[in-house]
Design an enzyme around this catalytic site. Structure first.
Site, short mmCIF file in Angstrom:
data_model
loop_
_atom_site.label_atom_id
_atom_site.label_comp_id
_atom_site.label_asym_id
_atom_site.label_seq_id
_atom_site.Cartn_x
_atom_site.Cartn_y
_atom_site.Cartn_z
CE1 TYR A 139 -3.17 3.02 0.84
CE2 TYR A 139 -2.27 3.04 2.77
CZ TYR A 139 -2.77 3.94 1.92
OH TYR A 139 -3.49 4.99 2.38
CG PHE A 202 -8.03 -7.39 21.45
CD1 PHE A 202 -7.68 -7.93 22.54
CD2 PHE A 202 -9.29 -7.63 21.00
CE1 PHE A 202 -8.43 -9.24 23.06
CE2 PHE A 202 -9.84 -8.84 21.22
CZ PHE A 202 -9.32 -9.73 22.19
N1 LIG Z 1 -8.39 7.41 6.01
C1 LIG Z 1 -7.38 7.48 6.50
O1 LIG Z 1 -7.21 7.70 7.62
C2 LIG Z 1 -6.05 7.68 5.52
C3 LIG Z 1 -5.02 8.05 5.82
C4 LIG Z 1 -3.87 8.27 4.88
C5 LIG Z 1 -4.45 8.44 3.60
N2 LIG Z 1 -5.45 8.17 3.39
C6 LIG Z 1 -5.70 8.12 1.83
O2 LIG Z 1 -7.09 9.03 1.66
C7 LIG Z 1 -7.56 8.55 0.35
C8 LIG Z 1 -9.35 8.31 1.07
O3 LIG Z 1 -9.31 7.25 2.01
P1 LIG Z 1 -10.84 6.97 2.46
O4 LIG Z 1 -10.24 6.73 3.87
O5 LIG Z 1 -11.88 8.00 2.33
O6 LIG Z 1 -11.04 5.74 1.64
P2 LIG Z 1 -12.58 5.20 1.01
O7 LIG Z 1 -12.11 3.72 0.75
O8 LIG Z 1 -13.33 5.36 1.99
O9 LIG Z 1 -12.41 5.97 -0.26
C9 LIG Z 1 -11.95 5.62 -1.43
C10 LIG Z 1 -12.90 6.00 -2.53
O10 LIG Z 1 -12.22 5.53 -3.83
C11 LIG Z 1 -13.25 4.79 -4.62
N3 LIG Z 1 -12.33 4.08 -5.75
C12 LIG Z 1 -11.15 3.41 -5.32
N4 LIG Z 1 -10.54 2.79 -6.32
C13 LIG Z 1 -11.13 3.48 -7.39
C14 LIG Z 1 -10.66 3.50 -8.97
N5 LIG Z 1 -9.74 2.64 -9.30
N6 LIG Z 1 -11.54 4.41 -9.56
C15 LIG Z 1 -12.67 4.88 -9.25
N7 LIG Z 1 -12.99 5.08 -7.75
C16 LIG Z 1 -12.09 4.13 -7.03
C17 LIG Z 1 -13.95 3.93 -3.61
O11 LIG Z 1 -15.28 3.21 -4.15
C18 LIG Z 1 -14.01 4.86 -2.49
O12 LIG Z 1 -15.32 5.65 -2.58
C19 LIG Z 1 -7.16 7.15 0.01
O13 LIG Z 1 -6.56 7.39 -1.33
C20 LIG Z 1 -6.32 6.79 1.21
O14 LIG Z 1 -5.09 5.87 0.75
C21 LIG Z 1 -6.55 7.79 4.03
#
Ligand SMILES: NC(=O)c1ccc[n+]([C@@H]2O[C@H](COP(=O)([O-])OP(=O)(O)OC[C@H]3O[C@@H](n4cnc5c(N)ncnc54)[C@H](O)[C@@H]3O)[C@@H](O)[C@H]2O)c1
Length: 320
Positions: A139, A202
């Site tokens: 990742y 946990f």
């Molecule tokens: N949530 C966190 O704490 C966190 C921390 C660091 C980085 N991030 C990054 O932030 C971003 C959003 O995270 P999140 O928690 O909202 O994730 P999430 O899974 O809720 O949202 C991701 C969205 O992208 C869509 N998606 C995935 N692959 C796709 C593709 N190829 N084409 C079109 N749509 C696609 C999914 O359907 C989903 O709606 C991600 O890139 C994640 O890596 C999140």
């Protein structure tokens, strides 16, 4: 501005889309709904359902977009270890398709959701943007590769890009919050005990070299994150790719997070200590000095606000 939000049906993308709509921007969401939800797309935004690879060019071409906010990704560390090919394909492959679509359609600004996982196990805290990037899972490696591609697209194709490296995002905004089918984030997991969906929580190890022995992590409210995206968007300059860490500058231990959840919910939240998890660093905290000084961003919402908003969302789909 007219903005394409990839992943706008997911947790962070839906919150930021709502903030963008509120700020008067025209928002189109491109999402394949693989982990997102159709009803998470704000009423003011238009949803195009599909992948970046299939639809990014079709959506962007000739449609007058000013910029892209790129949230779409697979982001489960464990899944990435089991299925690395999926992560290289879905994260790097689809992002390259997006960048190429932007180049061909003449859209030159992008803000990208990078991650703390690009740094791997840090040698010191707080983590600076200049620290070594040694991701410990596919990742983080796939996200680092996208950061590298952005640097090249900036240098060679004049794209203006900003990568925001998040740590742990928490909280909610109105009816927009965290609804992951596989939940790996601490605050929603702890709140599941308070809603009755789990019996106990946990703590993975309490013998780390931290004040109370549990791991320390950096948390940021999703609304503060959205504000950072708006500032990053305004700062994009052709041919320049910038990277900013986004954190609170201070961390909280697992025990502290559970205690705040108890105070906010009024639930005793039973907690047990289990063995350490392999590869869990004791402390992961970001320095936000660069974004503070260059873009004037600072987090406004504390851990209590994050938990209170996540709790309101968990109970009613509503946060203050
Ligand atoms: N949530 C966190 O704490 C966190 C921390 C660091 C980085 N991030 C990054 O932030 C971003 C959003 O995270 P999140 O928690 O909202 O994730 P999430 O899974 O809720 O949202 C991701 C969205 O992208 C869509 N998606 C995935 N692959 C796709 C593709 N190829 N084409 C079109 N749509 C696609 C999914 O359907 C989903 O709606 C991600 O890139 C994640 O890596 C999140």
């Amino acid at each position: 501005m007219k903005l394409l939000v990839t992943g706008g049906a997911g947790y962070i993308g839906s919150v930021v889309s709502d903030q963008l709509c509120t700020a008067g921007h025209e928002v189109v969401v491109l999402d394949d709904l693989s982990t997102g939800h159709r009803d998470a797309v704000p009423a003011g935004a238009r949803l195009v359902e599909g992948t970046l690879r299939d639809l990014a060019f079709e959506v962007l071409d000739g449609a007058g977009f000013d910029a892209v906010l790129h949230f779409a990704a697979r982001s489960l560390v464990g899944e990435s270890v089991e299925r690395p090919g999926l992560y290289w394909d879905k994260n790097l492959g689809e992002s390259l398709a997006l960048l190429d679509a932007m180049r061909r359609a003449g859209v030159s600004r992008i803000v990208f959701s990078s991650t703390a996982a690009t740094y791997g196990e840090p040698e010191s805290a707080p983590i600076l943007e200049t620290d070594p990037t040694r991701p410990t899972n596919p990742y983080g490696a796939s996200k680092l590769a996208i950061d590298t591609a952005l640097t090249e697209y900036a240098r060679l194709h004049g794209i203006g890009g900003v990568s925001l490296r998040y740590f742990n995002v928490a909280g909610a905004r109105g009816r927009f919050g965290e609804r992951h089918a596989t939940e790996t984030h601490l605050i929603p997991i702890v709140l599941q005990v308070a809603t009755g969906a789990r019996d106990k929580v946990f703590m993975h190890g309490d013998d780390y070299p931290t004040p109370d022995g549990t791991c320390v992590r950096d948390y940021i409210h999703v609304v503060d994150l959205g504000v950072a995206h708006l500032l990053a968007l305004e700062s994009c300059r052709p041919g320049v790719h910038k990277i900013f860490n986004l954190g609170n500058g201070a961390g909280f231990s697992v025990r502290e997070v559970i205690e705040v959840c108890r105070q906010v919910t009024g639930h005793p939240i039973p907690a047990e200590v289990g063995p350490r998890r392999a590869g869990d660093p004791a402390v992961l905290v970001a320095s936000s000095d660069r974004i503070r000084s260059e873009l004037g961003w600072k987090p406004e919402r504390d851990l209590r606000a994050m938990v209170a908003d996540a709790w309101a969302f968990a109970r009613h789909g509503l946060a203050s």
